[in-house]
Design an enzyme around this catalytic site. Structure first.
Site, PDB file in Angstrom:
ATOM      1  N   CYS A  50     -16.718   0.459 -27.291  1.00  0.00           N
ATOM      2  CA  CYS A  50     -15.542   0.270 -26.437  1.00  0.00           C
ATOM      3  C   CYS A  50     -14.345  -0.223 -27.234  1.00  0.00           C
ATOM      4  CB  CYS A  50     -15.855  -0.714 -25.308  1.00  0.00           C
ATOM      5  SG  CYS A  50     -16.438  -2.328 -25.883  1.00  0.00           S
ATOM      6  N   PRO A 113     -22.846 -10.369 -32.132  1.00  0.00           N
ATOM      7  CA  PRO A 113     -24.026  -9.713 -32.700  1.00  0.00           C
ATOM      8  C   PRO A 113     -24.257  -8.281 -32.235  1.00  0.00           C
ATOM      9  CG  PRO A 113     -24.690 -11.194 -30.928  1.00  0.00           C
ATOM     10  CD  PRO A 113     -23.199 -11.342 -31.077  1.00  0.00           C
ATOM     11  N   GLN A 114     -23.647  -7.858 -31.116  1.00  0.00           N
ATOM     12  CA  GLN A 114     -23.958  -6.541 -30.556  1.00  0.00           C
ATOM     13  C   GLN A 114     -23.588  -5.395 -31.495  1.00  0.00           C
ATOM     14  OE1 GLN A 114     -22.368  -8.908 -28.768  1.00  0.00           O
ATOM     15  NE2 GLN A 114     -23.964  -9.429 -27.280  1.00  0.00           N
TER      16      GLN A 114
END
Length: 443
Positions: A50, A113-114
């Site tokens: 995104c 962290p994603q």
């Protein structure tokens, strides 16, 4: 070969532009196939989230314009518009950028962290689409190793720096068995959606989302295996909730002191952790006066967030140092591989000249030529063929006054006299006269 990283992100492009440039999961296979098929592209991988769309490629020339033109065609966008918000990095700068992305240094939320998981998905997709060769394969593997080192040796991912993550982090400190906790989320906006995701990732499986419209609540809860209710059902849901986090745009409080008192009575005064993220507040301040309620507001969280940002910045500085070391080791390995490839190409060139000279010599022998003359000619031809290209390069370098190249010639082409020459001189065959003299003495 040139390593290229080209893309746009939250710093260079608006949400509207990022949406247009993003690749859906259904588009990725086609995109990788087309990208890999471009004339100058040898390897390719696509990272699309995104907040960023980035293309990592290995090219045989400066192919950034080729990739940018293709990106515009694929999404039906003006190349001029893309150029204004795109960035590109080459070789070690591209490797450094990929490593910074992997550890969250280039993210909207520092150290989140994603992105590492998203990058691993992009790597796997590129592998399955045969977009990776040796160069990108090694770079991604090296990047994952550096990211693991940063995560284990620094605290960059330990301290929450968003309201949603801070709320969940505080809740996890209160409950010994977080996985058994029941959560009630009030609202269905972006913040509550993030809270729901963080809670699910932390192990909370009993999750209820309350909203004015049930449909919007279901959009969040269904994906996480939760339940959707309307605001009128909150009093009953409070009786079961161990965690309550609220973020709506309501001008008036949704949870009052009386409502909470009744819920606590039916809960037999089991404690409740509550976070009111909304402004104006969703939970009456008086609720915090109840003995079994731990109520926090967005101001309480902001203090935690600011402190954690300072901790993360220290960790980020440590991460930058580890990344620089990682880029250096990757570049060193790449140079060694490049030297090996150059040696291999040079040997193949020499072997091709040898085979040609040998084939011609064998043909002359088959026609009955004098072996001694043929061997002499073989040695002469092979020497000339091996020396022709270096000799021409030396002449060209001298005419262009390329002194650095000329200074390297002795080291590359004229090494110190090898030991075998001394050995051959000492053990050289005697002349035809020597054996006869020895025989005459024995008679």
């Amino acid at each position: 070969m040139t390593l290229l990283a080209l893309g746009i992100n939250h710093r260079t492009a608006t949400v509207a532009v990022r949406e247009q440039v993003a690749f859906t999961p259904a588009q990725l296979s086609q995109a990788l196939e087309e990208l890999r098929g471009l004339p100058k592209i040898i390897e390719a991988a696509v990272l699309s989230t995104c907040n960023r769309t980035e293309l990592y490629c290995v090219t045989d020339a400066a192919g950034e314009q080729t990739v940018l033109d293709w990106l515009g065609r694929f999404h039906g966008l003006s190349v001029e518009d893309l150029t204004r918000c795109a960035y590109h990095y080459l070789d070690n700068d591209a490797a450094r950028h990929l490593m910074r992305v992997a550890v969250g240094l280039d993210s909207m939320v520092l150290g989140e962290p994603q992105i590492l998981g998203q990058l691993k998905d992009a790597y796997q997709q590129a592998r399955e689409s045969r977009g990776l060769g040796g160069e990108l394969e090694r770079l991604f593997q090296h990047t994952f190793a550096v990211a693991k080192q940063v995560r284990t040796q620094t605290g960059i991912g330990k301290n929450p720096v968003s309201v949603a993550y801070a709320a969940v982090s505080m809740a996890s400190r209160i409950f010994d068995d977080f996985g058994r906790a029941r959560a009630l989320l009030v609202g269905a906006g972006e913040t509550i959606e993030l809270v729901a995701r963080h809670l699910h990732e932390a192990g909370v499986r009993q999750l209820t989302v309350a909203n004015r419209t049930r449909e919007r609540a279901e959009n969040i809860s269904a994906a996480l295996g939760g339940e959707a209710i309307t605001l009128s059902e909150i009093p009953e849901a409070l009786e079961k909730a161990d965690i309550v986090i609220s973020s709506t745009a309501s001008p008036l409080p949704i949870v009052g002191k009386g409502m909470m008192e009744r819920a606590l009575k039916n809960r037999r005064h089991r404690p409740v952790f509550m976070v009111d993220i909304a402004v104006p507040r969703d939970i009456e301040p008086e609720v915090g006066e109840l003995a079994d309620v731990f109520l926090y507001t967005v101001d309480d969280l902001e203090v935690v967030i600011q402190e954690n940002r300072r901790h993360r910045q220290v960790a980020a500085d440590q991460a930058e140092s580890l990344i620089e070391h990682g880029v250096g080791s990757w570049l060193h390995e790449r140079r060694i591989r490049g030297g090996g490839q150059l040696i291999q190409a040079y040997r193949q060139h020499g072997e091709a000249l040898r085979d040609l000279s040998q084939e011609q010599a064998l043909e002359r022998l088959a026609r009955g030529g004098d072996p001694a003359a043929i061997i002499e000619r073989l040695a002469y031809q092979l020497t000339n063929r091996l020396m022709h290209q270096p000799t021409q390069a030396i002449r060209d370098a001298a005419s262009r006054e390329e002194y650095r190249l000329l200074d390297a010639v002795p080291r590359l082409l004229m090494p110190p006299k090898p030991a075998f020459e001394t050995h051959d001189t000492a053990a050289a065959p005697r002349s035809a006269e020597a054996p006869r003299q020895k025989d005459e003495k024995l008679v």
